[in-house]
Design a protein around this motif. Structure first.
Motif, PDB file in Angstrom:
ATOM      1  N   VAL A  85      -9.937 -31.806  52.629  1.00 36.79           N
ATOM      2  CA  VAL A  85      -8.719 -31.763  51.812  1.00 36.79           C
ATOM      3  C   VAL A  85      -7.618 -31.004  52.567  1.00 36.79           C
ATOM      4  O   VAL A  85      -6.437 -31.310  52.413  1.00 36.79           O
ATOM      5  CB  VAL A  85      -9.009 -31.136  50.423  1.00 36.79           C
ATOM      6  CG1 VAL A  85      -7.737 -30.702  49.713  1.00 36.79           C
ATOM      7  CG2 VAL A  85      -9.762 -32.137  49.557  1.00 36.79           C
ATOM      8  N   GLN A  86      -8.013 -30.073  53.426  1.00 33.39           N
ATOM      9  CA  GLN A  86      -7.021 -29.365  54.241  1.00 33.39           C
ATOM     10  C   GLN A  86      -6.185 -30.335  55.065  1.00 33.39           C
ATOM     11  O   GLN A  86      -4.988 -30.144  55.239  1.00 33.39           O
ATOM     12  CB  GLN A  86      -7.707 -28.416  55.227  1.00 33.39           C
ATOM     13  CG  GLN A  86      -8.418 -27.274  54.627  1.00 33.39           C
ATOM     14  CD  GLN A  86      -9.088 -26.484  55.720  1.00 33.39           C
ATOM     15  OE1 GLN A  86      -8.646 -25.401  56.027  1.00 33.39           O
ATOM     16  NE2 GLN A  86     -10.126 -27.035  56.307  1.00 33.39           N
ATOM     17  N   MET A  87      -6.827 -31.362  55.595  1.00 28.99           N
ATOM     18  CA  MET A  87      -6.121 -32.319  56.451  1.00 28.99           C
ATOM     19  C   MET A  87      -5.081 -33.109  55.653  1.00 28.99           C
ATOM     20  O   MET A  87      -4.098 -33.574  56.212  1.00 28.99           O
ATOM     21  CB  MET A  87      -7.106 -33.298  57.107  1.00 28.99           C
ATOM     22  CG  MET A  87      -8.277 -32.663  57.812  1.00 28.99           C
ATOM     23  SD  MET A  87      -7.830 -31.344  58.945  1.00 28.99           S
ATOM     24  CE  MET A  87      -9.402 -30.573  59.178  1.00 28.99           C
ATOM     25  N   LEU A  88      -5.315 -33.242  54.353  1.00 26.71           N
ATOM     26  CA  LEU A  88      -4.367 -33.949  53.494  1.00 26.71           C
ATOM     27  C   LEU A  88      -3.227 -33.052  53.027  1.00 26.71           C
ATOM     28  O   LEU A  88      -2.144 -33.539  52.721  1.00 26.71           O
ATOM     29  CB  LEU A  88      -5.082 -34.503  52.254  1.00 26.71           C
ATOM     30  CG  LEU A  88      -6.157 -35.543  52.474  1.00 26.71           C
ATOM     31  CD1 LEU A  88      -6.869 -35.835  51.154  1.00 26.71           C
ATOM     32  CD2 LEU A  88      -5.555 -36.810  53.043  1.00 26.71           C
ATOM     33  N   TRP A 166     -11.530 -36.220  38.949  1.00 22.40           N
ATOM     34  CA  TRP A 166     -11.359 -36.030  40.388  1.00 22.40           C
ATOM     35  C   TRP A 166      -9.916 -35.726  40.765  1.00 22.40           C
ATOM     36  O   TRP A 166      -9.655 -34.973  41.706  1.00 22.40           O
ATOM     37  CB  TRP A 166     -11.926 -37.210  41.174  1.00 22.40           C
ATOM     38  CG  TRP A 166     -13.399 -37.062  41.307  1.00 22.40           C
ATOM     39  CD1 TRP A 166     -14.359 -37.793  40.696  1.00 22.40           C
ATOM     40  CD2 TRP A 166     -14.073 -36.046  42.056  1.00 22.40           C
ATOM     41  NE1 TRP A 166     -15.604 -37.304  41.030  1.00 22.40           N
ATOM     42  CE2 TRP A 166     -15.454 -36.227  41.870  1.00 22.40           C
ATOM     43  CE3 TRP A 166     -13.650 -35.004  42.873  1.00 22.40           C
ATOM     44  CZ2 TRP A 166     -16.412 -35.414  42.453  1.00 22.40           C
ATOM     45  CZ3 TRP A 166     -14.605 -34.186  43.473  1.00 22.40           C
ATOM     46  CH2 TRP A 166     -15.965 -34.399  43.257  1.00 22.40           C
ATOM     47  N   THR A 167      -8.970 -36.274  40.026  1.00 16.51           N
ATOM     48  CA  THR A 167      -7.567 -35.947  40.290  1.00 16.51           C
ATOM     49  C   THR A 167      -7.316 -34.469  40.016  1.00 16.51           C
ATOM     50  O   THR A 167      -6.688 -33.778  40.832  1.00 16.51           O
ATOM     51  CB  THR A 167      -6.628 -36.834  39.449  1.00 16.51           C
ATOM     52  OG1 THR A 167      -6.831 -38.203  39.828  1.00 16.51           O
ATOM     53  CG2 THR A 167      -5.172 -36.459  39.648  1.00 16.51           C
ATOM     54  N   LEU A 168      -7.808 -33.961  38.907  1.00 13.14           N
ATOM     55  CA  LEU A 168      -7.630 -32.540  38.595  1.00 13.14           C
ATOM     56  C   LEU A 168      -8.390 -31.663  39.593  1.00 13.14           C
ATOM     57  O   LEU A 168      -7.867 -30.646  40.062  1.00 13.14           O
ATOM     58  CB  LEU A 168      -8.076 -32.247  37.161  1.00 13.14           C
ATOM     59  CG  LEU A 168      -7.843 -30.813  36.675  1.00 13.14           C
ATOM     60  CD1 LEU A 168      -6.376 -30.406  36.811  1.00 13.14           C
ATOM     61  CD2 LEU A 168      -8.311 -30.676  35.228  1.00 13.14           C
ATOM     62  N   SER A 169      -9.612 -32.063  39.949  1.00 13.77           N
ATOM     63  CA  SER A 169     -10.389 -31.303  40.942  1.00 13.77           C
ATOM     64  C   SER A 169      -9.641 -31.214  42.270  1.00 13.77           C
ATOM     65  O   SER A 169      -9.514 -30.134  42.852  1.00 13.77           O
ATOM     66  CB  SER A 169     -11.756 -31.950  41.187  1.00 13.77           C
ATOM     67  OG  SER A 169     -12.602 -31.786  40.094  1.00 13.77           O
ATOM     68  N   LEU A 170      -9.137 -32.341  42.745  1.00 14.10           N
ATOM     69  CA  LEU A 170      -8.425 -32.361  44.030  1.00 14.10           C
ATOM     70  C   LEU A 170      -7.102 -31.612  43.964  1.00 14.10           C
ATOM     71  O   LEU A 170      -6.677 -31.010  44.956  1.00 14.10           O
ATOM     72  CB  LEU A 170      -8.203 -33.798  44.492  1.00 14.10           C
ATOM     73  CG  LEU A 170      -9.467 -34.507  44.952  1.00 14.10           C
ATOM     74  CD1 LEU A 170      -9.245 -36.009  45.001  1.00 14.10           C
ATOM     75  CD2 LEU A 170      -9.920 -33.975  46.292  1.00 14.10           C
TER      76      LEU A 170
END
Length: 181
Positions: A85-88, A166-170
């Motif tokens: 997720v860091q890369m995003l 998953w949207t909230l998690s991300l």
């Protein structure tokens, strides 16, 4: 141009700004987010009952799994997800990826140096990470869940419950890994 050299900060300052280091503690905390949020999201008092019905999950099916293994593997996969997720969420990783090597080696292209001079830690905020996490959830994860759900003949309620989770998690994970500098 207000360069590092003109401020008299030299190589020490360059190394602090220009070498992208992984914040392992932020990654670990972000990895726990899907587990903790899952306890809340899939609780019978929130979306758990609707999810279980739409997933065709029975009590017998729930009890048949090895829960310690399921949670341990889920945590490991969440760690991998948090790492990427860091890369995003952190734009500087994109610039670092383009140089194809170690920025401390002294063989850094002037374009990379100019980018880092201009942007350094710009956009390294919780808000910015949350934005990119939400975008990933809406435009990457939810479509994948929807495609799988349609082929598995799941309902749109099932797809939306999982897609929103998953949207909230991300969103939360993105905020943590991007903003925790």
């Amino acid at each position: 141009r207000d360069s590092v050299a003109s401020r008299g900060l030299g190589d020490v300052y360059k190394r602090q700004i220009y070498i992208m280091e992984f914040n392992l503690l932020a990654i670990l905390v972000a990895a726990v987010v899907p587990i903790v949020l899952g306890f809340i999201w899939y609780n019978p008092k929130t979306f758990g009952t609707a999810w279980a019905r739409e997933a065709e999950m029975t009590e017998e099916k729930m009890k048949s799994g090895n829960m310690p293994v399921i949670f341990l593997v889920s945590l490991l996969l969440s760690f991998i997800l948090a790492f990427f997720v860091q890369m995003l969420t952190i734009h500087q990783f994109g610039a670092l990826g383009m140089i194809g090597g170690d920025p401390a080696s002294g063989e850094v292209l002037p374009s990379y140096q100019a980018f880092m001079d201009d942007y350094g830690n710009a956009f390294r905020t919780f808000k910015h990470g949350a934005l990119h996490g939400a975008i990933a959830g809406i435009f990457m994860f939810t479509p994948v869940i929807a495609i799988n759900g349609m082929f598995e003949r799941k309902s749109w309620k099932y797809i939306l419950i999982n897609g929103m989770y998953w949207t909230l998690s991300l969103t939360i994970m993105g905020a943590i890994v991007c903003g925790w500098v």
